[in-house]
Design a protein around this motif. Structure first.
Motif, mmCIF file in Angstrom:
data_model
loop_
_atom_site.group_PDB
_atom_site.id
_atom_site.type_symbol
_atom_site.label_atom_id
_atom_site.label_comp_id
_atom_site.label_asym_id
_atom_site.label_seq_id
_atom_site.Cartn_x
_atom_site.Cartn_y
_atom_site.Cartn_z
ATOM 1 N N UNK A 55 0.816 -1.333 -0.006
ATOM 2 C CA UNK A 55 0.055 0.013 0.060
ATOM 3 C C UNK A 55 0.827 1.265 -0.139
ATOM 4 N N UNK A 56 2.094 1.250 -0.446
ATOM 5 C CA UNK A 56 2.772 2.199 -0.318
ATOM 6 C C UNK A 56 2.448 3.550 -0.970
ATOM 7 N N UNK A 57 1.799 3.421 -2.185
ATOM 8 C CA UNK A 57 1.466 4.569 -2.870
ATOM 9 C C UNK A 57 0.041 5.123 -2.225
ATOM 10 N N UNK A 58 -0.494 4.514 -1.635
ATOM 11 C CA UNK A 58 -1.633 5.106 -0.676
ATOM 12 C C UNK A 58 -1.204 5.888 0.271
ATOM 13 N N UNK A 59 -0.032 5.216 1.128
ATOM 14 C CA UNK A 59 0.366 5.911 2.275
ATOM 15 C C UNK A 59 0.944 7.189 1.651
ATOM 16 N N UNK A 60 1.803 7.223 0.529
ATOM 17 C CA UNK A 60 2.524 8.316 0.105
ATOM 18 C C UNK A 60 1.482 9.516 -0.088
ATOM 19 N N UNK A 61 0.395 9.176 -0.992
ATOM 20 C CA UNK A 61 -0.667 10.007 -1.289
ATOM 21 C C UNK A 61 -1.371 10.714 0.151
ATOM 22 N N UNK A 62 -1.302 10.290 1.263
ATOM 23 C CA UNK A 62 -1.693 10.756 2.678
ATOM 24 C C UNK A 62 -0.771 11.923 2.841
ATOM 25 N N UNK A 63 0.357 11.877 2.590
ATOM 26 C CA UNK A 63 1.322 12.997 2.982
ATOM 27 C C UNK A 63 1.899 13.801 1.849
ATOM 28 N N UNK A 64 1.715 13.582 0.645
ATOM 29 C CA UNK A 64 2.112 14.390 -0.420
ATOM 30 C C UNK A 64 1.470 15.811 -0.294
ATOM 31 N N UNK A 65 2.306 16.967 -0.374
ATOM 32 C CA UNK A 65 1.911 18.202 -0.329
ATOM 33 C C UNK A 65 1.088 18.720 -1.541
ATOM 34 N N UNK A 66 1.457 18.099 -2.834
ATOM 35 C CA UNK A 66 1.181 18.798 -3.935
ATOM 36 C C UNK A 66 0.244 17.542 -4.876
ATOM 37 N N UNK A 67 -0.477 17.918 -5.724
ATOM 38 C CA UNK A 67 -1.408 17.087 -6.547
ATOM 39 C C UNK A 67 -0.788 16.944 -8.083
ATOM 40 N N UNK A 224 8.996 22.267 -13.076
ATOM 41 C CA UNK A 224 9.827 20.894 -12.864
ATOM 42 C C UNK A 224 11.054 21.500 -12.867
ATOM 43 N N UNK A 225 11.442 22.885 -12.672
ATOM 44 C CA UNK A 225 12.718 23.056 -12.381
ATOM 45 C C UNK A 225 12.750 23.497 -10.792
ATOM 46 N N UNK A 226 11.707 23.454 -10.072
ATOM 47 C CA UNK A 226 11.786 23.719 -8.690
ATOM 48 C C UNK A 226 12.294 22.729 -7.777
ATOM 49 N N UNK A 227 13.288 23.081 -7.131
ATOM 50 C CA UNK A 227 14.190 21.948 -6.454
ATOM 51 C C UNK A 227 13.353 21.194 -5.299
ATOM 52 N N UNK A 228 12.304 21.470 -5.115
ATOM 53 C CA UNK A 228 11.438 20.857 -4.247
ATOM 54 C C UNK A 228 10.308 19.850 -4.838
ATOM 55 N N UNK A 229 10.190 19.823 -6.152
ATOM 56 C CA UNK A 229 8.953 19.251 -6.800
ATOM 57 C C UNK A 229 8.966 17.967 -6.649
ATOM 58 N N UNK A 230 9.965 17.114 -6.424
ATOM 59 C CA UNK A 230 9.753 15.547 -6.249
ATOM 60 C C UNK A 230 9.640 15.260 -4.567
ATOM 61 N N UNK A 231 10.389 16.414 -3.713
ATOM 62 C CA UNK A 231 9.922 16.127 -2.313
ATOM 63 C C UNK A 231 8.442 16.394 -1.943
ATOM 64 N N UNK A 232 8.032 17.355 -2.531
ATOM 65 C CA UNK A 232 6.536 17.594 -2.240
ATOM 66 C C UNK A 232 5.645 16.589 -2.888
ATOM 67 N N UNK A 233 6.118 15.802 -3.897
ATOM 68 C CA UNK A 233 4.960 14.907 -4.519
ATOM 69 C C UNK A 233 5.540 13.375 -3.826
ATOM 70 N N UNK A 234 6.627 13.180 -3.360
ATOM 71 C CA UNK A 234 6.946 11.548 -2.993
ATOM 72 C C UNK A 234 7.278 11.837 -1.771
ATOM 73 N N UNK A 235 7.037 12.264 -0.624
ATOM 74 C CA UNK A 235 7.602 12.456 0.630
ATOM 75 C C UNK A 235 8.236 11.141 1.216
ATOM 76 N N UNK A 236 7.639 10.010 0.853
ATOM 77 C CA UNK A 236 8.058 8.616 1.276
ATOM 78 C C UNK A 236 9.348 8.422 0.843
ATOM 79 N N UNK A 237 9.856 8.875 -0.451
ATOM 80 C CA UNK A 237 10.986 8.768 -1.235
ATOM 81 C C UNK A 237 12.081 9.778 -0.636
ATOM 82 N N UNK A 238 11.581 11.011 -0.340
ATOM 83 C CA UNK A 238 12.570 11.786 0.141
ATOM 84 C C UNK A 238 12.145 12.402 1.522
ATOM 85 N N UNK A 239 12.228 11.559 2.577
ATOM 86 C CA UNK A 239 11.743 11.938 3.885
ATOM 87 C C UNK A 239 11.870 13.076 4.754
ATOM 88 N N UNK A 240 13.366 13.723 4.183
ATOM 89 C CA UNK A 240 13.856 14.770 4.888
ATOM 90 C C UNK A 240 13.492 16.031 4.292
#
Length: 579
Positions: A55-67, A224-240
């Motif tokens: 269920x990792x995708x669903x858990x990630x969706x609970x904490x992502x900052x962006x859609x 896409x050039x925003x340095x936080x774009x992946x961290x906002x969308x995938x917080x479980x992959x970038x927990x810090x």
């Protein structure tokens, strides 16, 4: 790296050098942190490992900052077959306000700010499929992000100010400029990630990544050039929530490039890549396995073992991962089949499969209507003035035909076979090697003059201007349709045959039916029956299946005349009543 991946294969005794992982040492990035203990247990075989993995995708969706946003094609699922999610154009990421609208539940970044006393319940109600999730895991992840994630810290900071009730209207800025970036107009110290600003911030921080307001009536796009774009969308992959890729990361031992007022960011010169890290180089570096660093990107992936290839609930294949027992050890890490991705176009620089030959996409537009890209802070008048001096591929074709007689023997779509487009110089250059074919951008029949312009471009050679395209036997016509008619391109329904045939290679049957009815309804077709006889089978490809599904009779058979009649009726209904 494997020894056979080295650059200097010809010299067996020299020290090996490698390019894929780090551009021969020129790419040096901060070491990847190991995941926090709570997340590490979920990713690496802890008690709840199997449940979390499923269920990792669903858990990630609970904490992502962006859609995720985009122009969704909802018509594609009108017929039978598995569900298909189709985006027209580009996918992008969106962020909303800090507070939800009155009466609306909190979602995405709002969950970090609003009604956090009931945060576990709010998060589990925010995403479809959350009824199978474990509240203890959700609670543990909330605590983990609060303790470790600097982006979450910024939103909690905004929450505290809202709860104090002292400020009602303010903006949260996630800061892009840092001292290490070499940018001017630095907005904060190098360890500052977020700050609050009261009132309008648009003119205060020209290099901000993201501005999130308490009251905001629309979703803002994150580039896409925003340095936080992946961290906002995938917080479980970038927990810090640490910095990701951005445009100004310097290669090792390279000095910042001196800005040139004559060179736009949209049209960089050829030396730009020699001083900064590209996005591909950044992620190639991050995806390399380094046992002394964290491997969150690998541990958090969805490439798990399967005993069999099967189709999921939506009809998509989940590929078999054989338990062969075969492993290899690379830098003290044991690897097996889950690390092999055979369907990737390019696996960390190895050519796995490619489309051949290369296709050069050629723009088609009326005079004065070409597409122009610009940044949000650029002055539109300045952008328009600069772009007057820059040719796109169509205008560049005109210019080459004016100056090089040999170029006049090719049509627009034949041109890339013999000339190369130099993006940095905005001009065509005689091709020295390679095989490339041109493809004119698709233009729908309802586009009017642009459609007829495309027809002319497919046939005429040596064109030097838009006026030239409307000139036939010395007569300058006002309309491209008139020029098409004078050239004899509209007499035998060839343009409709070409339009239908081109679309039959990729369009769904219901889309072909709509197109056929549209052509007949809005144009003068010389021989509709001939056009129908040539193409009706492509339009009827799903008719028997759909009728079997509607009737519930899997053995239903229809005559050819019945299928043709149903195809015509469906085409009319789908065009008039598309939903």
């Amino acid at each position: 790296m494997w020894n056979e991946e080295r650059n200097n294969k010809s010299s067996k005794n020299s020290t090996p050098t490698f390019t894929m992982c780090c551009k021969d040492g020129q790419v040096k990035l901060p070491a990847e942190k190991r995941p926090p203990p709570f997340l590490a247990s979920l990713l690496s075989g802890g008690e709840k490992f199997d449940h979390f993995r499923l269920n990792i995708r669903t858990y990630n969706s609970l904490f992502q900052f962006t859609s995720i946003g985009g122009k969704i094609d909802r018509k594609i699922n009108n017929g039978g077959g598995p569900y298909c999610f189709k985006l027209n154009g580009q996918k992008y990421h969106l962020i909303g306000s800090l507070k939800p609208k009155n009466g609306q539940p909190a979602k995405f970044c709002q969950l970090y700010v609003y009604d956090t006393e009931n945060e576990i319940e709010n998060r589990m109600n925010a995403a479809p499929g959350s009824e199978v999730l474990d509240p203890d895991i959700v609670e543990g992840l909330i605590k983990m992000f609060d303790e470790n994630n600097q982006l979450a810290e910024g939103f909690r900071y905004a929450r505290d100010h809202i709860n104090l009730g002292k400020i009602d209207d303010f903006s949260l800025l996630l800061i892009s400029s840092k001292s290490a970036s070499g940018r001017k107009n630095q907005v904060g110290p190098s360890n500052e990630v977020a700050t609050l600003v009261v009132g309008d911030s648009d003119d205060t921080f020209p290099f901000r990544d993201i501005v999130v307001q308490t009251k905001q009536m629309y979703l803002k796009r994150i580039y896409v050039t925003c340095k936080h774009i992946m961290q906002l969308q995938y917080p479980l992959l970038f927990p810090y929530g640490d910095d990701g890729f951005y445009l100004d990361i310097l290669l090792h031992n390279k000095k910042p490039k001196v800005p040139d007022e004559n060179v736009s960011d949209l049209y960089p010169d050829e030396t730009q890549h020699k001083t900064t890290v590209t996005m591909r180089e950044y992620y190639a570096y991050k995806l390399m396995i380094r046992p002394e660093e964290g491997m969150n990107l690998h541990l958090g992936g969805r490439l798990w073992f399967n005993a069999h290839t099967f189709f999921d609930d939506c009809g998509f294949p989940v590929y078999r991962r054989r338990r062969t027992g075969l492993t290899v050890t690379k830098k003290k890490v044991e690897l097996d089949n889950q690390y092999v991705v055979p369907y990737n176009r390019d696996l960390l620089g190895f050519d796995i499969h490619h489309r051949f030959p290369t296709v050069e996409r050629l723009p088609v537009h009326l005079e004065g209507e070409k597409s122009v890209s610009f940044k949000q802070y650029e002055n539109l008048q300045d952008v328009a003035e600069k772009d007057k001096k820059r040719f796109n591929k169509l205008e560049g074709w005109f210019e080459v035909n004016k100056n090089i007689p040999e170029a006049r023997q090719f049509t627009y779509h034949q041109f890339p076979q013999n000339f190369t487009w130099k993006q940095d110089q905005n001009r065509w250059k005689i091709r020295e090697c390679g095989t490339v074919f041109g493809h004119l951008s698709d233009v729908h029949e309802s586009s009017g003059e642009t459609f007829y312009l495309r027809i002319i471009l497919m046939h005429i050679k040596g064109v030097t201007s838009f006026k030239y395209l409307r000139t036939v036997n010395g007569i300058v016509y006002n309309m491209y349709k008139e020029a098409c008619d004078a050239l004899g391109l509209l007499k035998d329904d060839k343009q409709w045959d070409v339009a239908m045939t081109e679309n039959s290679n990729h369009a769904m049957p219901f889309q072909l039916r709509q197109l056929f009815v549209f052509i007949l309804s809005n144009n003068q077709v010389a021989d509709p029956l001939k056009l129908w006889q040539q193409l009706w089978k492509a339009m009827a490809d799903d008719v028997l299946y759909s009728r079997r599904k509607i009737s519930g009779n899997v053995n239903l058979q229809l005559s050819e005349s019945d299928i043709q009649l149903i195809t015509l009726i469906d085409g009319y209904n789908e065009l008039i009543f598309p939903f």
